[in-house]
Design an enzyme around this catalytic site. Structure first.
Site, PDB file in Angstrom:
ATOM      1  CB  SER A  49      -0.918   0.146   1.459  1.00 41.24           C
ATOM      2  OG  SER A  49      -0.115  -0.282   2.377  1.00 41.24           O
TER       3      SER A  49
ATOM      4  CB  THR B  17      -4.958   5.891   7.065  1.00 38.69           C
ATOM      5  OG1 THR B  17      -4.889   4.863   6.107  1.00 38.69           O
ATOM      6  CG2 THR B  17      -5.549   5.650   8.361  1.00 38.69           C
TER       7      THR B  17
ATOM      8  CB  THR C 182      -2.015   5.800   3.764  1.00 38.23           C
ATOM      9  OG1 THR C 182      -2.867   5.751   2.257  1.00 38.23           O
ATOM     10  CG2 THR C 182      -1.158   7.146   3.727  1.00 38.23           C
TER      11      THR C 182
ATOM     12  CB  THR D 155      -0.541   6.209   0.331  1.00 37.86           C
ATOM     13  OG1 THR D 155      -1.334   5.184   0.170  1.00 37.86           O
ATOM     14  CG2 THR D 155      -0.948   7.304  -0.640  1.00 37.86           C
TER      15      THR D 155
ATOM     16  N   GLY E 136      -5.902  10.779  -3.961  1.00 36.04           N
ATOM     17  CA  GLY E 136      -6.575  10.496  -2.680  1.00 36.04           C
ATOM     18  C   GLY E 136      -6.173  11.764  -1.724  1.00 36.04           C
ATOM     19  CG  ASP E 137      -6.778  11.128   2.553  1.00 37.34           C
ATOM     20  OD1 ASP E 137      -6.428  10.013   1.554  1.00 37.34           O
ATOM     21  OD2 ASP E 137      -6.686  10.850   3.568  1.00 37.34           O
TER      22      ASP E 137
END
Ligand code: SD4
Length: 341
Positions: free
Chosen positions: A84, A253, A202, A220, A232-233
């Protein structure tokens, strides 16, 4: 200083605070005393333990939190068994490993790379973006070009294990991110995304050094089998990571889309500024997700992790199953994060 003198000083400061905005600012520091001399590092998930150990080498030698967070997250980035983060990360649906990372120091400097391919340590590229360019974010080809120009090596990050998992997934191509939910929503037999998605994590790592300075890093490979180009974030300052050296730091996460919607890590830090302890701040951010996406929130995992200037830490998640690792002079522990559901 005598107690009487201390009293006089604080009462003078107190009455001045009523009169002047500047003194009011100074007063705000009171709930967040700097804990000098007590370094600490915290990070998301069990595998944060190995990352913390690396960060600790720097912190315990009196090094800077920024160096510690970078060194710490480089451990899972280079670990091919971790599917990941970094090398060995599960690819997007086209079979491409695209990495997201960001870093933030004690002076509000920050750097980020998004959708970066072929580079083992995106966190170090993010740090270079922060330190060597006037920018905060570089994406895709531009980020790769910048990395190569700065001496990073181009590598194949898709390991045989991750390629095998991706090919397995291609048979159904079903995308249902039920991540790390340790309850009835998930069991291995009905795993909608075989090949590792439910262990998809993450690393967000936060550290305070001996000078009481805070920094953070987050890295991540993002959601497995995502659309190519999806971010993503994690590499978004304020969403996946935020550090405010006056108050504290937070990272997240889980399903990044839900975190971005509420600018989660920044929210956690602002809640700490308002006086909430780290765990309470993380809980309130999780509740915000529920209030914004009540149905979705039942299906997905999001976890927040935070530390304040006193070195107090805490976490909260939507679902059971979120763990985090802590290392300080007093402990080396893996905690189970509390959850709403
Ligand atoms: C993302 N937040 O890309 C990341 C994924 C993650 O545990 O944290 N997985 O949305």
């Amino acid at each position: 200083m005598s107690t009487r003198r201390k009293f006089l000083r604080s009462s003078v400061a107190g009455s001045a605070a009523v009169l002047s905005g500047q003194s009011l600012l100074a007063m705000q520091e009171v709930p967040y005393p700097v804990t000098k001399g007590n370094p600490i590092v915290i990070s998301t998930w069990d595998f944060g333990k190995a990352a913390n150990a690396e960060a600790w080498k720097i912190l315990s030698a009196g090094g800077r939190a920024l160096d510690a967070v970078e060194a710490g997250v480089k451990v899972p980035e280079a670990d091919e068994s971790n599917q990941s983060v970094g090398y060995g990360g599960l690819p997007d649906r086209d079979g491409r490993v695209t990495l997201d990372a960001c870093i933030m120091d004690e002076q509000y400097n920050c750097g980020s790379v998004m959708c970066l391919e072929h580079i083992m340590h995106p966190i170090s590229v993010a740090r270079l973006v922060m330190e060597k360019t006037p920018h905060v974010v570089l994406v895709g080809d531009g980020a790769l070009q910048f990395a190569l120009a700065n001496g990073f090596k181009k590598e194949n990050l898709l390991t045989p294990a991750s390629e095998k998992a991706w090919k397995e997934w291609l048979k159904t191509s079903k995308y249902e991110p039920l991540m790390n939910i340790e309850n009835k929503l998930y069991n291995k037999e009905n795993d909608p995304m075989p090949g590792g998605i439910n262990n998809h994590d993450t690393i967000g790592l936060l550290a305070m050094d001996t000078n009481g300075q805070l920094s953070g890093a987050c890295t991540t490979s993002g959601m497995a089998y995502k659309l190519h180009g999806r971010v993503g974030d994690s590499p978004i300052i304020g969403a996946g990571l935020y550090v405010d050296n006056e108050v504290g730091a937070a990272t997240s996460t889980g399903v990044g889309e839900e975190v971005i919607r509420i600018v989660g890590s920044h929210l956690v830090v602002e809640l700490m500024r308002q006086g909430h302890k780290p765990e309470a701040a993380c809980k309130k951010a999780v509740e915000r997700i529920i209030s914004r996406s009540p149905e979705k929130a039942k299906q997905v995992q999001v976890g927040f992790l935070a530390i304040n200037k006193k070195g107090e830490f805490g976490a909260y998640a939507l679902q059971p199953g979120f763990t985090y690792a802590v290392k300080s002079g007093k402990e080396e522990t893996i905690y189970k994060g509390k959850s709403i559901y």
